[in-house]
Write a protein that holds these residues in place. Structure first.
Motif, short mmCIF file in Angstrom:
data_model
loop_
_atom_site.label_atom_id
_atom_site.label_comp_id
_atom_site.label_asym_id
_atom_site.label_seq_id
_atom_site.Cartn_x
_atom_site.Cartn_y
_atom_site.Cartn_z
N GLY A 113 58.05 97.88 -2.06
CA GLY A 113 57.38 98.69 -1.06
C GLY A 113 56.98 100.07 -1.55
N TYR A 114 57.52 100.48 -2.70
CA TYR A 114 57.19 101.79 -3.26
C TYR A 114 55.91 101.62 -4.08
CZ TYR A 114 58.25 106.50 -4.97
OH TYR A 114 58.22 107.85 -5.25
N CYS A 134 61.08 97.14 3.15
CA CYS A 134 61.14 98.47 3.75
C CYS A 134 62.62 98.84 3.71
CB CYS A 134 60.61 98.49 5.17
SG CYS A 134 60.66 100.14 5.90
N LYS A 135 63.01 99.52 2.66
CA LYS A 135 64.43 99.76 2.42
C LYS A 135 65.03 100.70 3.45
CE LYS A 135 63.97 98.80 -2.50
NZ LYS A 135 64.83 97.60 -2.52
N ARG A 180 61.01 92.74 4.52
CA ARG A 180 62.46 92.68 4.33
C ARG A 180 63.10 94.04 4.59
NH1 ARG A 180 63.06 89.48 -1.46
NH2 ARG A 180 63.23 87.35 -0.63
N HIS A 181 64.27 93.99 5.21
CA HIS A 181 65.07 95.21 5.35
C HIS A 181 66.53 94.84 5.12
CE1 HIS A 181 66.50 99.09 6.79
NE2 HIS A 181 67.39 98.43 7.52
N LEU A 182 67.14 95.52 4.13
CA LEU A 182 68.55 95.32 3.82
C LEU A 182 69.37 96.44 4.45
CD1 LEU A 182 70.93 94.03 2.23
CD2 LEU A 182 70.24 95.44 0.27
N LEU A 210 65.72 90.27 8.04
CA LEU A 210 66.80 91.25 8.11
C LEU A 210 67.99 90.72 7.31
CD1 LEU A 210 67.74 93.94 9.30
CD2 LEU A 210 68.55 92.69 11.31
N MET A 211 68.37 91.48 6.29
CA MET A 211 69.43 91.05 5.38
C MET A 211 70.66 91.94 5.55
SD MET A 211 67.12 90.26 1.98
CE MET A 211 66.54 91.95 1.85
N VAL A 212 71.82 91.31 5.64
CA VAL A 212 73.04 92.06 5.93
C VAL A 212 74.10 91.90 4.83
CG1 VAL A 212 72.66 91.90 8.41
CG2 VAL A 212 74.03 90.15 7.28
N GLN A 213 73.81 91.11 3.81
CA GLN A 213 74.80 90.84 2.77
C GLN A 213 74.55 91.73 1.55
OE1 GLN A 213 75.18 86.67 1.92
NE2 GLN A 213 75.60 86.12 4.03
N PHE A 214 74.88 93.00 1.69
CA PHE A 214 74.77 93.92 0.56
C PHE A 214 75.86 93.61 -0.45
CE2 PHE A 214 76.05 97.80 -1.62
CZ PHE A 214 74.83 98.30 -2.08
#
Length: 285
Positions: A113-114, A134-135, A180-182, A210-214
């Motif tokens: 995204g950058y 989109c971090k 994506r958003h982590l 939507l990601m939740v497993q960092f």
């Protein structure tokens, strides 16, 4: 330092992407060396430059086209180009060559995204699906986790441009945008801010992942785990905001996604398969 040739760190099938991109056999991945971000906890740090490393192999435009065609021969559902911004001229040439040789798979632009909007204008006609991060929209979170406090200032114009060019997503026909958003550790409020902004501006155009497993790449980093209450609160907020198009990771035992690009298959073997043509490029080096 990059040359005028594209540099590829790995190519093969991968089943860990969003389901529409994977199909039955996997998404056809081409991981390019280098990245404009230097995220402190980058999973691909061996090839992104986050550790000062730039593992990979120089390829000609013709070889890059043949990598795409060989992935198609492996029955890849999509051709998935990971962090290719700094090689856009080579990628354009390669896609054009591959199309002339019979490539018919959708092209996925897999990006942090950058980006530079003018650069995206150069590649846009060649892309079917944007798989865009989109971090964070928080300058502080971006500074800590992405190494760029101005990340939020850059990502919004990028999302706005893609929305303007591709106002509707049709994943059945592999067209449009997956955003994506982590959720970074301890930043649940920043994620809530992002979700509200997403609902107001993009939910009718994009699909959300939507990601939740960092999973930090360094095992000795002790981050707080997301609580059950926090996870449930995100589900409730998605319902409140009527965000119902997309994907959400389940909580549970994390799969060790941290790749080792020293190996022929950097990812868990149940999720990935190396591209034989890439191995032949690797073998000559």
């Amino acid at each position: 330092m990059m040359s005028d040739r594209a540099k590829v760190a790995w190519s093969g099938l991968h089943k860990g992407e969003e389901p529409p991109l994977v199909g039955r056999y996997g998404s056809g991945m081409i991981f390019f060396t280098g990245c404009p971000l230097h995220c402190a906890y980058c999973q691909n740090r061996q090839i992104s430059g986050s550790d000062g490393m730039n593992m990979g192999y120089d390829v000609t435009d013709e070889e890059l086209a043949d990598l795409m065609l060989s992935l198609q021969d492996m029955k890849a559902e999509t051709i998935n180009l990971v962090t290719g911004t700094h090689f856009i001229p080579s990628i354009k040439n390669a896609v054009e060559t591959a199309r002339k040789k019979g490539l018919d798979r959708p092209i996925v632009w897999n990006s942090s995204g950058y980006e530079n909007v003018d650069a995206l204008k150069e590649i846009d006609d060649f892309i079917d699906v944007y798989l865009l991060d989109c971090k964070s929209l928080s300058r502080n979170v971006s500074r800590v986790f992405c190494g760029r406090s101005k990340y939020a200032d850059v990502i919004i114009p990028v999302m706005d441009y893609i929305k303007e060019k591709h106002p509707r997503t049709d994943l059945e026909h592999l067209k449009g945008t997956i955003l994506r958003h982590l959720v970074f550790p301890g930043t649940i409020e920043a994620t809530r801010k992002f979700l509200r902004y997403y609902a107001a501006h993009y939910k009718d155009s994009f699909y959300l992942s939507l990601m939740v497993q960092f999973v930090p790449p360094l095992g000795n980093v002790d981050f707080p785990k997301m609580s059950d209450d926090e996870y449930d609160s995100l589900i409730e907020l998605l319902e409140e905001l009527e965000i119902d198009d997309g994907f959400m990771q389940e909580r549970g035992d994390e799969i060790l996604w941290i790749p080792d690009f020293n190996r022929d298959v950097p990812f868990p073997s149940s999720f990935a398969e190396a591209n034989p043509y890439f191995l032949s490029i690797k073998g000559r080096s």
